[in-house]
Write a protein that holds these residues in place. Structure first.
Motif, short mmCIF file in Angstrom:
data_model
loop_
_atom_site.label_atom_id
_atom_site.label_comp_id
_atom_site.label_asym_id
_atom_site.label_seq_id
_atom_site.Cartn_x
_atom_site.Cartn_y
_atom_site.Cartn_z
N ASP A 75 1.12 -1.41 0.34
CA ASP A 75 0.53 -0.17 0.06
C ASP A 75 0.74 1.80 0.10
OD1 ASP A 75 -2.50 -1.56 -0.04
OD2 ASP A 75 -2.32 -1.40 2.10
N ARG A 113 -1.18 -12.16 -9.33
CA ARG A 113 -2.15 -11.29 -8.33
C ARG A 113 -1.60 -10.07 -8.23
NH1 ARG A 113 -1.34 -15.88 -5.55
NH2 ARG A 113 0.30 -14.64 -4.25
N GLU A 116 -2.94 -7.65 -11.51
CA GLU A 116 -3.77 -7.32 -11.06
C GLU A 116 -4.24 -6.73 -9.85
OE1 GLU A 116 -8.13 -9.56 -8.51
OE2 GLU A 116 -6.44 -10.92 -9.32
N GLU A 117 -3.70 -6.25 -9.05
CA GLU A 117 -3.44 -5.05 -8.21
C GLU A 117 -3.08 -3.54 -9.11
OE1 GLU A 117 -4.02 -3.32 -4.42
OE2 GLU A 117 -4.50 -5.70 -5.01
N TYR A 120 -5.28 -2.76 -10.97
CA TYR A 120 -6.68 -1.28 -10.24
C TYR A 120 -5.75 -0.22 -9.65
CZ TYR A 120 -9.23 -0.89 -6.04
OH TYR A 120 -10.14 0.02 -5.32
N GLU A 121 -4.56 -0.52 -9.20
CA GLU A 121 -4.14 0.92 -8.36
C GLU A 121 -3.69 1.76 -10.13
OE1 GLU A 121 -3.24 1.70 -5.65
OE2 GLU A 121 -4.32 -0.06 -4.41
#
Length: 143
Positions: A75, A113, A116-117, A120-121
């Motif tokens: 994050d 994964r 995919e993140e 999105y980000e």
């Protein structure tokens, strides 16, 4: 723009691109030679890195490793990316990450994964992402 030891200095847009390439390579906890070569080639050959100091790669890599060692490090990494990467480079960033992921000829679950993140980000449209992924696959196919 250098990354300070306390990680408060913002990253340059090129640092962000390098950070995302390193992140996808490190996502499966096994940075393969083909992936590292892909990162180095991208930095050496692409116009977006024309004025980039290649010595920054190791500093940015260390930042990514340090963040991955923290509980909310991913994050934090994406927060740094959002602050420093111009939106017009989001698809470039995703394309570079896809090239690094495809460089060794295999996509492992942690890499999928992470991609995919990243989609999105970076707010990459699914259709655009599919085209970028298809291009990376085509460039890295073997006989």
């Amino acid at each position: 723009m250098p990354v300070s030891e306390d990680q408060t200095t913002p990253l340059s847009p090129q640092d962000c691109l390098v950070a995302l390439m390193v992140a996808i390579s490190a996502s499966d906890e096994n940075m393969r030679t083909a992936e590292l070569v892909e990162i180095q080639n991208a930095v050496n050959m692409l116009p977006v890195f024309g004025e980039y100091d290649v010595d920054r790669i190791s500093k940015v890599s260390n930042l990514v490793y340090d963040l991955f060692a923290e509980e909310d490090g991913l994050d934090a990494l994406f927060g740094l990316i959002r602050d420093a990467l111009p939106e017009r480079l989001n698809e470039t960033a995703y394309a570079l990450a896809c090239d690094v992921a495809a460089a060794d000829g295999h996509l492992y679950e942690p890499e999928l994964r992470m991609l995919e993140e990243m989609r999105y980000e970076l707010n990459i449209d699914r259709l655009h992402a599919a085209a970028i992924e298809r291009g990376a696959r085509a460039r890295h196919i073997t006989l």
